[in-house]
Scaffold this motif. Structure first.
Motif, PDB file in Angstrom:
ATOM      1  N   ALA A 122     -53.869  66.738  33.016  1.00 29.02           N
ATOM      2  CA  ALA A 122     -54.312  67.405  31.785  1.00 29.02           C
ATOM      3  C   ALA A 122     -54.992  68.729  32.100  1.00 29.02           C
ATOM      4  O   ALA A 122     -54.793  69.717  31.388  1.00 29.02           O
ATOM      5  CB  ALA A 122     -55.244  66.488  30.999  1.00 29.02           C
ATOM      6  N   ILE A 123     -55.765  68.765  33.175  1.00 31.21           N
ATOM      7  CA  ILE A 123     -56.438  70.007  33.578  1.00 31.21           C
ATOM      8  C   ILE A 123     -55.411  71.089  33.873  1.00 31.21           C
ATOM      9  O   ILE A 123     -55.551  72.240  33.438  1.00 31.21           O
ATOM     10  CB  ILE A 123     -57.360  69.764  34.794  1.00 31.21           C
ATOM     11  N   LEU A 132     -64.926  69.010  30.203  1.00 32.05           N
ATOM     12  CA  LEU A 132     -65.040  67.554  30.157  1.00 32.05           C
ATOM     13  C   LEU A 132     -64.019  66.900  31.086  1.00 32.05           C
ATOM     14  O   LEU A 132     -64.347  65.978  31.833  1.00 32.05           O
ATOM     15  CB  LEU A 132     -64.863  67.053  28.727  1.00 32.05           C
ATOM     16  N   LEU A 133     -62.794  67.385  31.070  1.00 33.27           N
ATOM     17  CA  LEU A 133     -61.758  66.821  31.930  1.00 33.27           C
ATOM     18  C   LEU A 133     -62.091  67.001  33.406  1.00 33.27           C
ATOM     19  O   LEU A 133     -61.831  66.108  34.216  1.00 33.27           O
ATOM     20  CB  LEU A 133     -60.402  67.449  31.608  1.00 33.27           C
ATOM     21  N   THR A 134     -62.684  68.124  33.754  1.00 36.28           N
ATOM     22  CA  THR A 134     -63.093  68.382  35.144  1.00 36.28           C
ATOM     23  C   THR A 134     -64.151  67.371  35.576  1.00 36.28           C
ATOM     24  O   THR A 134     -64.098  66.835  36.682  1.00 36.28           O
ATOM     25  CB  THR A 134     -63.602  69.828  35.297  1.00 36.28           C
ATOM     26  N   SER A 135     -65.077  67.092  34.684  1.00 36.11           N
ATOM     27  CA  SER A 135     -66.110  66.094  34.959  1.00 36.11           C
ATOM     28  C   SER A 135     -65.499  64.701  35.127  1.00 36.11           C
ATOM     29  O   SER A 135     -65.872  63.951  36.037  1.00 36.11           O
ATOM     30  CB  SER A 135     -67.135  66.103  33.828  1.00 36.11           C
ATOM     31  N   VAL A 136     -64.562  64.359  34.263  1.00 36.39           N
ATOM     32  CA  VAL A 136     -63.893  63.061  34.340  1.00 36.39           C
ATOM     33  C   VAL A 136     -63.109  62.946  35.643  1.00 36.39           C
ATOM     34  O   VAL A 136     -63.156  61.918  36.325  1.00 36.39           O
ATOM     35  CB  VAL A 136     -62.967  62.849  33.117  1.00 36.39           C
ATOM     36  N   GLU A 137     -62.424  64.005  36.005  1.00 36.33           N
ATOM     37  CA  GLU A 137     -61.648  64.000  37.238  1.00 36.33           C
ATOM     38  C   GLU A 137     -62.555  63.730  38.447  1.00 36.33           C
ATOM     39  O   GLU A 137     -62.217  62.942  39.336  1.00 36.33           O
ATOM     40  CB  GLU A 137     -60.929  65.339  37.417  1.00 36.33           C
ATOM     41  N   GLY A 180     -58.082  56.480  40.409  1.00 39.21           N
ATOM     42  CA  GLY A 180     -56.838  55.886  39.933  1.00 39.21           C
ATOM     43  C   GLY A 180     -56.166  56.667  38.831  1.00 39.21           C
ATOM     44  O   GLY A 180     -56.143  57.897  38.830  1.00 39.21           O
ATOM     45  N   ALA A 181     -55.624  55.925  37.868  1.00 36.83           N
ATOM     46  CA  ALA A 181     -54.828  56.524  36.797  1.00 36.83           C
ATOM     47  C   ALA A 181     -55.640  57.476  35.933  1.00 36.83           C
ATOM     48  O   ALA A 181     -55.121  58.510  35.485  1.00 36.83           O
ATOM     49  CB  ALA A 181     -54.207  55.423  35.936  1.00 36.83           C
ATOM     50  N   VAL A 182     -56.921  57.167  35.696  1.00 39.04           N
ATOM     51  CA  VAL A 182     -57.751  58.055  34.871  1.00 39.04           C
ATOM     52  C   VAL A 182     -57.913  59.395  35.582  1.00 39.04           C
ATOM     53  O   VAL A 182     -57.757  60.458  34.965  1.00 39.04           O
ATOM     54  CB  VAL A 182     -59.118  57.413  34.546  1.00 39.04           C
ATOM     55  N   LYS A 183     -58.207  59.368  36.872  1.00 37.53           N
ATOM     56  CA  LYS A 183     -58.350  60.599  37.645  1.00 37.53           C
ATOM     57  C   LYS A 183     -57.031  61.377  37.649  1.00 37.53           C
ATOM     58  O   LYS A 183     -57.020  62.589  37.418  1.00 37.53           O
ATOM     59  CB  LYS A 183     -58.779  60.284  39.080  1.00 37.53           C
ATOM     60  N   ASP A 184     -55.928  60.693  37.897  1.00 34.09           N
ATOM     61  CA  ASP A 184     -54.620  61.346  37.941  1.00 34.09           C
ATOM     62  C   ASP A 184     -54.251  61.966  36.600  1.00 34.09           C
ATOM     63  O   ASP A 184     -53.721  63.087  36.541  1.00 34.09           O
ATOM     64  CB  ASP A 184     -53.532  60.359  38.367  1.00 34.09           C
ATOM     65  N   VAL A 225     -58.282  60.774  27.557  1.00 37.84           N
ATOM     66  CA  VAL A 225     -57.945  61.957  28.366  1.00 37.84           C
ATOM     67  C   VAL A 225     -56.795  62.716  27.718  1.00 37.84           C
ATOM     68  O   VAL A 225     -56.824  63.950  27.614  1.00 37.84           O
ATOM     69  CB  VAL A 225     -57.597  61.557  29.819  1.00 37.84           C
ATOM     70  N   THR A 226     -55.790  62.000  27.263  1.00 34.95           N
ATOM     71  CA  THR A 226     -54.642  62.635  26.620  1.00 34.95           C
ATOM     72  C   THR A 226     -55.062  63.378  25.358  1.00 34.95           C
ATOM     73  O   THR A 226     -54.647  64.526  25.134  1.00 34.95           O
ATOM     74  CB  THR A 226     -53.565  61.578  26.297  1.00 34.95           C
ATOM     75  N   LEU A 227     -55.900  62.761  24.543  1.00 35.01           N
ATOM     76  CA  LEU A 227     -56.373  63.381  23.305  1.00 35.01           C
ATOM     77  C   LEU A 227     -57.197  64.638  23.606  1.00 35.01           C
ATOM     78  O   LEU A 227     -57.013  65.675  22.969  1.00 35.01           O
ATOM     79  CB  LEU A 227     -57.200  62.377  22.497  1.00 35.01           C
ATOM     80  N   ILE A 228     -58.063  64.547  24.585  1.00 33.21           N
ATOM     81  CA  ILE A 228     -58.901  65.700  24.937  1.00 33.21           C
ATOM     82  C   ILE A 228     -58.046  66.809  25.553  1.00 33.21           C
ATOM     83  O   ILE A 228     -58.248  67.988  25.274  1.00 33.21           O
ATOM     84  CB  ILE A 228     -60.052  65.263  25.854  1.00 33.21           C
TER      85      ILE A 228
END
Length: 126
Positions: free
Chosen positions: A118-119, A99-104, A109-113, A85-88
């Motif tokens: 990042a968004i 891509l980040l919106t899709s991941v969110e 948890g931490a990945v969503k946050d 996520v940080t790299l993207i």
């Protein structure tokens, strides 16, 4: 159609691996771009091999971004996904935002946050 889908995947994977090793950097860049926009856990291994062989810094960076995108749709550990996520997020363009919106939307948890943070940063850049 199940057999056809399997055959399509084998062909796609073979073409992807082949184009990641093409002599022409433009072909390698196009392969990385396609893999970034259509992430798949199956891309990680070919991208790892391509990264190990790549000598052009700009192409290597795109391979790293494509690999990060594929990590996000894999079953890799949370720490790997946070780094992805940080790299993207650092890529900072509309494709990264998408891509980040899709991941969110698909994470917790931490990945969503981290994706949410990042968004907001990428939104400020675009």
């Amino acid at each position: 159609t199940k057999d056809n889908n399997g055959l399509r995947r084998v062909i796609r994977d073979a073409l992807g691996t082949w184009t990641l090793r093409a002599k022409d950097p433009a072909v390698r860049i196009a392969a990385a771009d396609t893999m970034f926009k259509t992430p798949d856990a199956a891309n990680i291994e070919p991208l790892d091999a391509a990264l190990a062989a790549e000598t052009e810094p700009s192409v290597k960076s795109l391979f790293e971004q494509a690999r990060a995108a594929s990590v996000l749709v894999s079953d890799k550990p949370e720490a790997d996904k946070l780094a992805a996520v940080t790299l993207i997020g650092a890529r900072g363009d509309r494709d990264a935002l998408s891509l980040l919106t899709s991941v969110e939307a698909s994470s917790q948890g931490a990945v969503k946050d981290t994706a949410t943070a990042a968004i907001s940063i990428v939104d400020g850049w675009i």
